[in-house]
Design a protein around this motif. Structure first.
Motif, PDB file in Angstrom:
ATOM      1  N   ALA A  25      11.661   1.560   1.439  1.00 50.34           N
ATOM      2  CA  ALA A  25      11.721   2.782   2.259  1.00 50.34           C
ATOM      3  C   ALA A  25      10.340   3.404   2.485  1.00 50.34           C
ATOM      4  N   VAL A  26       9.362   3.031   1.676  1.00 45.06           N
ATOM      5  CA  VAL A  26       8.036   3.672   1.779  1.00 45.06           C
ATOM      6  C   VAL A  26       7.256   3.095   2.956  1.00 45.06           C
ATOM      7  N   HIS A  52      -5.780  -1.139   2.088  1.00 45.91           N
ATOM      8  CA  HIS A  52      -6.648  -0.925   3.254  1.00 45.91           C
ATOM      9  C   HIS A  52      -5.885  -1.159   4.561  1.00 45.91           C
ATOM     10  N   TYR A  53      -5.056  -2.227   4.569  1.00 44.51           N
ATOM     11  CA  TYR A  53      -4.297  -2.560   5.788  1.00 44.51           C
ATOM     12  C   TYR A  53      -2.916  -1.888   5.824  1.00 44.51           C
ATOM     13  N   HIS A  54      -2.674  -0.964   4.897  1.00 43.62           N
ATOM     14  CA  HIS A  54      -1.391  -0.222   4.858  1.00 43.62           C
ATOM     15  C   HIS A  54      -0.197  -1.173   4.910  1.00 43.62           C
ATOM     16  N   LEU A  55      -0.267  -2.219   4.103  1.00 45.72           N
ATOM     17  CA  LEU A  55       0.782  -3.248   4.157  1.00 45.72           C
ATOM     18  C   LEU A  55       2.020  -2.786   3.376  1.00 45.72           C
ATOM     19  N   ASP A  56       2.827  -1.957   4.060  1.00 47.83           N
ATOM     20  CA  ASP A  56       4.039  -1.444   3.420  1.00 47.83           C
ATOM     21  C   ASP A  56       5.113  -2.522   3.300  1.00 47.83           C
ATOM     22  N   ASN A  57       4.842  -3.697   3.851  1.00 43.63           N
ATOM     23  CA  ASN A  57       5.777  -4.822   3.690  1.00 43.63           C
ATOM     24  C   ASN A  57       5.404  -5.705   2.498  1.00 43.63           C
ATOM     25  N   ASP A  83      -4.389   3.395  -4.308  1.00 49.73           N
ATOM     26  CA  ASP A  83      -3.562   3.847  -3.175  1.00 49.73           C
ATOM     27  C   ASP A  83      -2.240   3.110  -3.009  1.00 49.73           C
ATOM     28  N   TRP A  84      -1.666   2.684  -4.107  1.00 45.82           N
ATOM     29  CA  TRP A  84      -0.352   2.051  -4.057  1.00 45.82           C
ATOM     30  C   TRP A  84       0.732   3.057  -4.446  1.00 45.82           C
ATOM     31  N   ASN A  85       1.934   2.875  -3.885  1.00 46.45           N
ATOM     32  CA  ASN A  85       3.117   3.605  -4.337  1.00 46.45           C
ATOM     33  C   ASN A  85       3.608   2.914  -5.617  1.00 46.45           C
ATOM     34  N   VAL A  86       3.706   3.659  -6.709  1.00 47.39           N
ATOM     35  CA  VAL A  86       4.015   3.051  -8.004  1.00 47.39           C
ATOM     36  C   VAL A  86       5.423   3.416  -8.466  1.00 47.39           C
ATOM     37  N   LEU A  87       6.200   2.410  -8.813  1.00 48.00           N
ATOM     38  CA  LEU A  87       7.542   2.619  -9.365  1.00 48.00           C
ATOM     39  C   LEU A  87       7.549   1.988 -10.760  1.00 48.00           C
ATOM     40  N   GLU A  88       7.897   2.757 -11.755  1.00 48.17           N
ATOM     41  CA  GLU A  88       7.863   2.238 -13.126  1.00 48.17           C
ATOM     42  C   GLU A  88       9.293   2.188 -13.650  1.00 48.17           C
ATOM     43  N   ILE A  89       9.715   1.015 -14.085  1.00 51.59           N
ATOM     44  CA  ILE A  89      11.128   0.853 -14.472  1.00 51.59           C
ATOM     45  C   ILE A  89      11.269   0.008 -15.738  1.00 51.59           C
ATOM     46  N   ASP A  90      12.498  -0.020 -16.239  1.00 53.00           N
ATOM     47  CA  ASP A  90      12.887  -0.981 -17.282  1.00 53.00           C
ATOM     48  C   ASP A  90      13.279  -2.266 -16.536  1.00 53.00           C
ATOM     49  N   LYS A 113      17.410  -0.279  -7.509  1.00 52.21           N
ATOM     50  CA  LYS A 113      16.963   0.981  -6.911  1.00 52.21           C
ATOM     51  C   LYS A 113      15.475   0.900  -6.546  1.00 52.21           C
ATOM     52  N   ALA A 114      14.693   0.300  -7.433  1.00 56.58           N
ATOM     53  CA  ALA A 114      13.245   0.214  -7.179  1.00 56.58           C
ATOM     54  C   ALA A 114      12.963  -0.621  -5.925  1.00 56.58           C
ATOM     55  N   PHE A 115      13.688  -1.726  -5.744  1.00 55.67           N
ATOM     56  CA  PHE A 115      13.466  -2.526  -4.528  1.00 55.67           C
ATOM     57  C   PHE A 115      13.817  -1.712  -3.281  1.00 55.67           C
ATOM     58  N   ALA A 116      14.890  -0.933  -3.368  1.00 58.34           N
ATOM     59  CA  ALA A 116      15.285  -0.112  -2.206  1.00 58.34           C
ATOM     60  C   ALA A 116      14.234   0.962  -1.936  1.00 58.34           C
TER      61      ALA A 116
END
Ligand SMILES: Cc1ncc(C[n+]2csc(CCOP(=O)(O)OP(=O)(O)O)c2C)c(N)n1
Length: 275
Positions: free
Chosen positions: A230-231, A169-174, A207-214, A223-226
């Motif tokens: 960036a989002v 809701h608060y667009h907390l990209d941090n 509404d989250w950006n999802v990264l799925e990794i091992d 890479k996922a943290f980077a």
């Protein structure tokens, strides 16, 4: 050292090996703790603490630091191992874990331990706290980031889902959430106790950006943290597929190692495997 250290992958792998040894020795000496969920989280915490978090071990309350909240607080030995490797306290202190008067209590305490920003152990609260820290940073115009690690069993707590709505809701990209997706909780498999179903789909629906990794693959973690960083205008979650007890053959994927300390003989075998 305030910025992450930018360790190479082979250096990170060496740190993870040392962290696993610390965890086993701490829980063995204390005759208690939760080695399974520490060992699943080790590689994620390794990369986060060595190469990502902006923190100052000489000044743990530095007002521009990034935050890390260990919402699955029972994995305290993994957090202490990471803090020790980042330089917050010496290795000898690790082995005071759970002792009276120790700065390293059974569950994380921000009053006791340098580098700990949240008291945890009661599951479900970390994302709410990360939201508060991230929102405060935005209001101050600061680029501080808030990282939070959740267990998959912890996702059974309703508060997490309320907090997920708030972050988006608060667009907390941090905010960057990390789910230690080891498929086991305290007394069984997630799929038997209460299935999470399509977990990435559920976070996306919130509404989250999802990264799925091992979650044991160091380059993938880095890479996922980077990518999360960036989002813009959207929080990110790293859904990290992990193995409970990772690194010790007889502990891997065994619910019995959720909360059990290794015996003298078990420690010997485990340390041999992690030589
Ligand atoms: C509010 C709350 N309810 C119950 C517990 C007891 N408990 C401790 S660990 C745990 C299982 C958590 O599973 P998960 O998050 O998957 O942890 P992991 O497998 O990563 O160790 C439970 C239910 C708790 N600490 N807090």
């Amino acid at each position: 050292m305030i910025q992450g250290k930018s360790l190479s992958h082979s250096e990170l792998s060496e740190v993870a090996r040392r962290m696993r040894r610390h965890i086993l020795k701490m829980t063995h000496k204390a005759k208690g703790g939760h080695p399974g969920g520490c060992l699943s989280a080790t590689d994620l915490l390794d990369v986060l603490y060595m190469n990502v978090l902006r923190v100052d071990p000489q000044n743990p309350h530095w007002d521009k630091r990034d935050f890390f909240f260990l919402s699955k607080g029972h994995a305290a030995p993994a957090l202490y191992a990471a803090l020790c490797e980042r330089g917050f306290f010496p290795e000898e202190e690790l082995f005071t874990f759970r002792e009276a008067e120790s700065r390293l209590p059974a569950y994380p305490s921000c009053e006791s331990t340098p580098g700990v920003d949240m008291a945890s152990g009661s599951l479900g609260q970390g994302l709410s706290i990360a939201n508060g820290a991230a929102l405060a940073a935005k209001l101050k115009g600061s680029d501080q980031r808030a990282y939070v690690m959740l267990g998959d069993g912890e996702l059974h707590e309703g508060q997490v889902w309320e907090a997920m709505l708030t972050t988006a809701h608060y667009h907390l990209d941090n905010v960057c959430a990390i789910v230690d997706y080891n498929k086991l909780q305290l007394d069984g498999r997630l799929d038997e106790v209460k299935s999470l179903g399509d977990l990435p789909g559920k976070w996306r629906a919130f509404d989250w950006n999802v990264l799925e990794i091992d979650g044991h693959d160091l380059p993938q973690i880095e890479k996922a943290f980077a990518q999360a960083q960036a989002v813009k205008l959207q929080p990110s979650v790293i859904i990290a597929h992990t193995i409970k007890g990772k690194g010790v053959s007889f502990m891997e994927d065994q619910v019995d190692w959720h909360a059990a300390a290794p015996s003298d003989a078990e420690l010997k075998i485990a340390l041999e495997e992690l030589k």
